[in-house]
Design a protein around this motif. Structure first.
Motif, PDB file in Angstrom:
ATOM      1  N   GLY A 252      10.144   5.101  -8.312  1.00  0.00           N
ATOM      2  CA  GLY A 252      10.332   4.779  -6.904  1.00  0.00           C
ATOM      3  C   GLY A 252       9.041   4.331  -6.258  1.00  0.00           C
ATOM      4  N   GLU A 253       9.080   4.203  -4.952  1.00  0.00           N
ATOM      5  CA  GLU A 253       7.929   3.728  -4.206  1.00  0.00           C
ATOM      6  C   GLU A 253       7.027   4.880  -3.774  1.00  0.00           C
ATOM      7  OE1 GLU A 253       9.396   1.443  -0.941  1.00  0.00           O
ATOM      8  OE2 GLU A 253       9.786  -0.322  -2.193  1.00  0.00           O
ATOM      9  N   LEU A 254       5.818   4.521  -3.422  1.00  0.00           N
ATOM     10  CA  LEU A 254       4.914   5.475  -2.788  1.00  0.00           C
ATOM     11  C   LEU A 254       5.375   5.615  -1.343  1.00  0.00           C
ATOM     12  CD1 LEU A 254       2.412   6.980  -3.871  1.00  0.00           C
ATOM     13  CD2 LEU A 254       0.999   5.258  -2.756  1.00  0.00           C
ATOM     14  N   PRO A 255       5.880   6.802  -0.949  1.00  0.00           N
ATOM     15  CA  PRO A 255       6.540   6.907   0.360  1.00  0.00           C
ATOM     16  C   PRO A 255       5.578   6.705   1.524  1.00  0.00           C
ATOM     17  CG  PRO A 255       6.308   9.072  -0.645  1.00  0.00           C
ATOM     18  CD  PRO A 255       5.903   8.075  -1.688  1.00  0.00           C
ATOM     19  N   SER A 256       6.067   5.973   2.534  1.00  0.00           N
ATOM     20  CA  SER A 256       5.259   5.745   3.733  1.00  0.00           C
ATOM     21  C   SER A 256       5.046   7.023   4.516  1.00  0.00           C
ATOM     22  CB  SER A 256       5.926   4.692   4.620  1.00  0.00           C
ATOM     23  OG  SER A 256       7.228   5.128   4.999  1.00  0.00           O
ATOM     24  N   SER A 257       5.873   8.064   4.246  1.00  0.00           N
ATOM     25  CA  SER A 257       5.726   9.348   4.946  1.00  0.00           C
ATOM     26  C   SER A 257       4.377   9.994   4.671  1.00  0.00           C
ATOM     27  CB  SER A 257       6.859  10.306   4.548  1.00  0.00           C
ATOM     28  OG  SER A 257       6.840  10.547   3.146  1.00  0.00           O
ATOM     29  N   LEU A 258       3.704   9.562   3.603  1.00  0.00           N
ATOM     30  CA  LEU A 258       2.371  10.103   3.324  1.00  0.00           C
ATOM     31  C   LEU A 258       1.398   9.796   4.451  1.00  0.00           C
ATOM     32  CD1 LEU A 258       2.159   9.156  -0.452  1.00  0.00           C
ATOM     33  CD2 LEU A 258       2.307  11.472   0.476  1.00  0.00           C
ATOM     34  N   LEU A 259       1.683   8.714   5.181  1.00  0.00           N
ATOM     35  CA  LEU A 259       0.829   8.362   6.326  1.00  0.00           C
ATOM     36  C   LEU A 259       0.957   9.376   7.459  1.00  0.00           C
ATOM     37  CD1 LEU A 259       1.532   4.529   6.378  1.00  0.00           C
ATOM     38  CD2 LEU A 259      -0.650   5.616   5.812  1.00  0.00           C
ATOM     39  N   ASN A 260       2.006  10.212   7.402  1.00  0.00           N
ATOM     40  CA  ASN A 260       2.230  11.206   8.452  1.00  0.00           C
ATOM     41  C   ASN A 260       1.451  12.502   8.219  1.00  0.00           C
ATOM     42  OD1 ASN A 260       4.103   9.437   9.635  1.00  0.00           O
ATOM     43  ND2 ASN A 260       5.795  10.285   8.418  1.00  0.00           N
TER      44      ASN A 260
ATOM     45  N   ASN B   8      -5.757   6.906  -6.217  1.00  0.00           N
ATOM     46  CA  ASN B   8      -5.797   6.390  -7.587  1.00  0.00           C
ATOM     47  C   ASN B   8      -4.361   6.170  -8.026  1.00  0.00           C
ATOM     48  OD1 ASN B   8      -6.063   5.839 -10.335  1.00  0.00           O
ATOM     49  ND2 ASN B   8      -7.703   7.354 -10.626  1.00  0.00           N
ATOM     50  N   TYR B   9      -4.001   4.886  -8.242  1.00  0.00           N
ATOM     51  CA  TYR B   9      -2.642   4.557  -8.646  1.00  0.00           C
ATOM     52  C   TYR B   9      -2.625   3.728  -9.921  1.00  0.00           C
ATOM     53  CZ  TYR B   9      -3.532  -0.003  -6.443  1.00  0.00           C
ATOM     54  OH  TYR B   9      -4.050  -1.222  -6.102  1.00  0.00           O
ATOM     55  N   SER B  10      -3.721   3.730 -10.660  1.00  0.00           N
ATOM     56  CA  SER B  10      -3.780   2.956 -11.894  1.00  0.00           C
ATOM     57  C   SER B  10      -2.726   3.453 -12.879  1.00  0.00           C
ATOM     58  CB  SER B  10      -5.166   3.070 -12.520  1.00  0.00           C
ATOM     59  OG  SER B  10      -5.452   4.429 -12.848  1.00  0.00           O
ATOM     60  N   GLY B  11      -2.286   2.542 -13.756  1.00  0.00           N
ATOM     61  CA  GLY B  11      -1.279   2.914 -14.732  1.00  0.00           C
ATOM     62  C   GLY B  11       0.136   2.792 -14.226  1.00  0.00           C
ATOM     63  N   ASN B  12       0.334   2.386 -12.971  1.00  0.00           N
ATOM     64  CA  ASN B  12       1.648   2.078 -12.425  1.00  0.00           C
ATOM     65  C   ASN B  12       1.721   0.551 -12.306  1.00  0.00           C
ATOM     66  OD1 ASN B  12       2.875   4.874 -11.377  1.00  0.00           O
ATOM     67  ND2 ASN B  12       0.683   4.845 -10.919  1.00  0.00           N
ATOM     68  N   ILE B  13       2.198  -0.140 -13.354  1.00  0.00           N
ATOM     69  CA  ILE B  13       2.056  -1.591 -13.423  1.00  0.00           C
ATOM     70  C   ILE B  13       2.861  -2.326 -12.364  1.00  0.00           C
ATOM     71  CG2 ILE B  13       1.499  -1.537 -15.879  1.00  0.00           C
ATOM     72  CD1 ILE B  13       4.383  -2.309 -16.471  1.00  0.00           C
ATOM     73  N   ASN B  14       3.855  -1.663 -11.803  1.00  0.00           N
ATOM     74  CA  ASN B  14       4.689  -2.311 -10.787  1.00  0.00           C
ATOM     75  C   ASN B  14       4.353  -1.862  -9.371  1.00  0.00           C
ATOM     76  OD1 ASN B  14       6.279  -3.848 -12.628  1.00  0.00           O
ATOM     77  ND2 ASN B  14       7.376  -1.958 -13.172  1.00  0.00           N
ATOM     78  N   LEU B  15       3.253  -1.141  -9.226  1.00  0.00           N
ATOM     79  CA  LEU B  15       2.812  -0.687  -7.901  1.00  0.00           C
ATOM     80  C   LEU B  15       1.574  -1.480  -7.512  1.00  0.00           C
ATOM     81  CD1 LEU B  15       3.155   1.415  -5.591  1.00  0.00           C
ATOM     82  CD2 LEU B  15       1.614   2.917  -6.884  1.00  0.00           C
ATOM     83  N   HIS B  16       1.605  -2.096  -6.345  1.00  0.00           N
ATOM     84  CA  HIS B  16       0.481  -2.948  -5.950  1.00  0.00           C
ATOM     85  C   HIS B  16       0.239  -2.836  -4.455  1.00  0.00           C
ATOM     86  CE1 HIS B  16       3.450  -5.763  -4.260  1.00  0.00           C
ATOM     87  NE2 HIS B  16       4.149  -5.510  -5.352  1.00  0.00           N
ATOM     88  N   GLU B  17      -0.946  -3.276  -4.076  1.00  0.00           N
ATOM     89  CA  GLU B  17      -1.292  -3.285  -2.660  1.00  0.00           C
ATOM     90  C   GLU B  17      -0.598  -4.438  -1.973  1.00  0.00           C
ATOM     91  OE1 GLU B  17      -5.145  -2.328  -1.150  1.00  0.00           O
ATOM     92  OE2 GLU B  17      -5.901  -1.972  -3.169  1.00  0.00           O
ATOM     93  N   GLY B  18      -0.229  -4.242  -0.716  1.00  0.00           N
ATOM     94  CA  GLY B  18       0.410  -5.282   0.071  1.00  0.00           C
ATOM     95  C   GLY B  18      -0.360  -5.531   1.336  1.00  0.00           C
ATOM     96  N   ALA B  19       0.287  -6.317   2.244  1.00  0.00           N
ATOM     97  CA  ALA B  19      -0.363  -6.657   3.512  1.00  0.00           C
ATOM     98  C   ALA B  19      -0.525  -5.423   4.366  1.00  0.00           C
ATOM     99  CB  ALA B  19       0.465  -7.700   4.251  1.00  0.00           C
TER     100      ALA B  19
END
Length: 620
Positions: free
Chosen positions: A449-457, A486-497
């Protein structure tokens, strides 16, 4: 016997003793080592083994099933017998759940230490834990539960206090042997007043005499002392009874009751009347007792006592006959218990218990009791509040599988969460309720799944480790500003705008250099068209600007292609504050780097395919 549990600690098999009590091996109740002992004059099977534990920072707990809202007697016994061959007398703590019950200090290897507690069960189980060894190793010989019926030992304070048994005495006993089951259906142990030990029933008044009867005694009242106890008594032949007694656990507030039954033939013209004498408590002395009248007849139980009384460690007490009494005072039995305040335990006890149920067979989940009190579990750290909370959970490399337990999101005081090195699957849950979280370790699992945006809370989050999972999608905008990620090793996870849209950026590293280049080229072309008369001068004039341009560019070749982070661009442009131009599917903004260099930043504004393609070509 229904409601009875007798654990033979360290014993290999179940058996029934001479009293008819069924004993159960504790092998299925707890981990720990077993040792055999042999003590002279002690032949009971339950005292030939002990269960012992390491002298470390952990606690070792028995979990006993009970019936909620029923009252119980809990008894633990300890016979050292030099089981460890260390010849070091052990000293350690025993607790009931989060409540410290007693400190067990062994002074004689061949004497049984026994402690008892009366409690109202508030749930379906109770934990008895050993911990905090200061010398030797924690150990235990037997652990017993006895359920009471009805309102036996009902007090107004039972929801907040246990009753820690300090004294239960059978007066007038015909031997040193205690009275217990089957004479007492609740298996209370009534100690004989004939036992000789230090500071136990000393300073006995002259003229004290033992009396007894074979007549049946009606004991069907609230506390129901056994008939055998009520068939014996002491009488003050010279008009008084007096004793001195050390009370374990006191000073403090306690519960104290005396039991009376008229078992002598009295002069019909004169009653037996006497008063309580507490030399250090004159305010509560002189309470008058007339057994036959109070009990409504002969051979009937009369209970008299106090439900809440402040008592010293050394208790002096007695009874004195009144002036109109034909006989001296009589006393059959007595009980004194100390109120032991219950500790409500950690705020996270129920939550973490639910988590443990998911891994009930794992070694790390066997410690039992309260997660924080009286000592925390080995994989937990707690704060020092009166009702502590868990602040660190260390479950790295514990072979956890399945999804991240949802109960962890309810640990509102959690500061550090370490779940790395397991086989956890599924998404990262919403930890919004854990506002104190600072460090999260979820690396080396199989999370998706995705890195949840709730972490910003999470206002205090500063470290997040999710490398080597199977996460995908875009990293929430802004999380890199506040968190070491550190998110290395998650090939489908990338930084966005950062602003929620795809942003392209072209940087003119030096507006001055760009202007110089354009001016030079234009000047060169104009001079080529001018065709001056003196070719030598034209050649010199043509060459100078070109040499200047080449020199300018070659002085800083690294500036021709340099990568900047979006955060640097936002800081330089003051969040794109000053617009200085537009065109070619983009807007140009003015910026200034921290080292003073001025830049121009072009931002794509069109979402059309053509616009993106043109912009991409321009970037290339």
């Amino acid at each position: 016997m229904k409601g009875f549990l007798s654990l033979d600690c360290g014993g290999p098999v179940n058996f029934t003793d001479a009293l008819g009590l069924s004993w159960t091996s504790d092998v299925n109740f707890i981990y720990g080592e077993v040792a055999n002992i042999s003590v002279a004059n002690e032949t009971r099977k339950q005292y030939t083994t002990v269960r012992h534990f390491p002298a470390d920072s952990r606690k070792y707990c028995y979990r006993l099933d009970v019936t909620s809202r029923a009252r119980y007697l809990l008894r633990a016994t300890f016979l050292y017998g030099y089981f460890d061959s260390d010849n070091v007398y052990p000293k350690f703590d025993i607790s009931v759940g989060p409540t410290h019950w007693s400190t067990i200090a062994i002074y004689d290897a061949n004497t049984i230490e026994s402690i008892e507690l009366i409690f109202l069960a508030s749930s379906s189980s109770i934990s008895v834990c050993l911990s905090n060894a200061t010398t030797g190793k924690p150990f235990i010989s037997t652990l017993e539960l006895r359920q009471f019926n009805g309102s036996v030992y009902l007090t107004a304070f039972e929801n907040q206090f246990y009753l820690s048994v300090s004294a239960r005495i059978n007066f007038g006993a015909d031997s040193v042997d205690p009275v217990r089951y089957p004479d007492d259906p609740y298996d209370r142990i009534w100690e004989s007043d004939s036992v000789k030990k230090a500071n136990y029933l000393v300073d006995v008044a002259a003229g004290t005499k033992k009396v007894s009867t074979d007549m049946p005694i009606n004991v069907n009242y609230d506390l129901r002392p056994p008939e055998k106890v009520m068939q014996t008594a002491v009488v003050g032949m010279k008009g008084s009874l007096s004793y001195r007694l050390n009370l374990d656990g006191f000073p403090g507030f306690g519960w104290a009751y005396a039991y009376f039954a008229e078992i002598e033939d009295l002069d019909p013209t004169g009653p037996r009347k006497f008063v309580l004498v507490l030399p250090e408590y004159p305010d509560i002395s002189n309470a008058e007792v007339n057994i036959k009248e109070n009990a409504h007849g002969k051979y009937r139980l009369y209970e008299a006592g106090y439900n809440n009384l402040s008592l010293p460690f050394v208790l002096k007490f007695g009874f004195k006959k009144t002036s109109d009494s034909s006989r001296g005072p009589l006393l059959n039995a007595m009980e004194i218990h100390k109120y032991l305040e219950k500790n409500d335990g950690s705020l996270d006890g129920d939550v973490i218990s639910g988590v443990i149920l998911l891994y009930s067979t794992a070694d790390w989940a066997q410690e039992g009791g309260d997660p924080c009190l009286p000592v925390p579990w080995s994989w937990v750290q707690c704060n020092s509040d009166a009702r502590p909370q868990i602040i660190k959970l260390s479950l790295s490399s514990k072979n956890l599988s399945g999804t991240v337990p949802s109960g962890l999101t309810k640990l509102t005081g959690l500061v550090e969460l370490w779940l790395d090195g397991n086989s956890l699957t599924g998404p990262i849950p919403d930890f919004t309720g854990c506002t104190a979280l600072e460090i999260i370790h979820l690396e080396n699992n199989q999370l998706t799944g995705e890195l949840p945006s709730s972490l910003l809370n999470l206002p205090n989050l500063r470290e997040l480790y999710v490398q080597n999972n199977m996460l995908s999608g875009t990293i929430p905008s802004g999380i890199n500003r506040k968190v070491t990620l550190n998110y290395s090793g998650n090939i489908n996870l990338h930084e966005g705008a950062r602003r929620g849209r795809h942003m392209g950026i072209i940087i003119g590293l030096s507006v001055g250099a760009a202007v110089l280049l354009i001016t030079t080229i234009v000047s060169y072309l104009l001079m080529q068209k001018g065709k001056k008369r003196h070719p030598e001068q034209e050649q010199l004039r043509d060459s100078l600007p070109v040499q200047r341009v080449i020199s300018t560019l070659s002085d800083a070749p690294g500036e021709a292609a340099h990568c900047f982070t979006s955060l640097e661009i936002e800081d330089a442009t003051k969040n794109f504050e000053k617009k200085i131009g537009s065109g070619g599917f983009g807007v140009v903004y003015y910026g200034k780097m921290k080292d003073g260099r001025e830049i121009a930043v072009k931002v794509l504004t069109s979402n059309s395919y053509q616009g993106k393609r043109e912009f991409s070509n321009e970037v290339n």
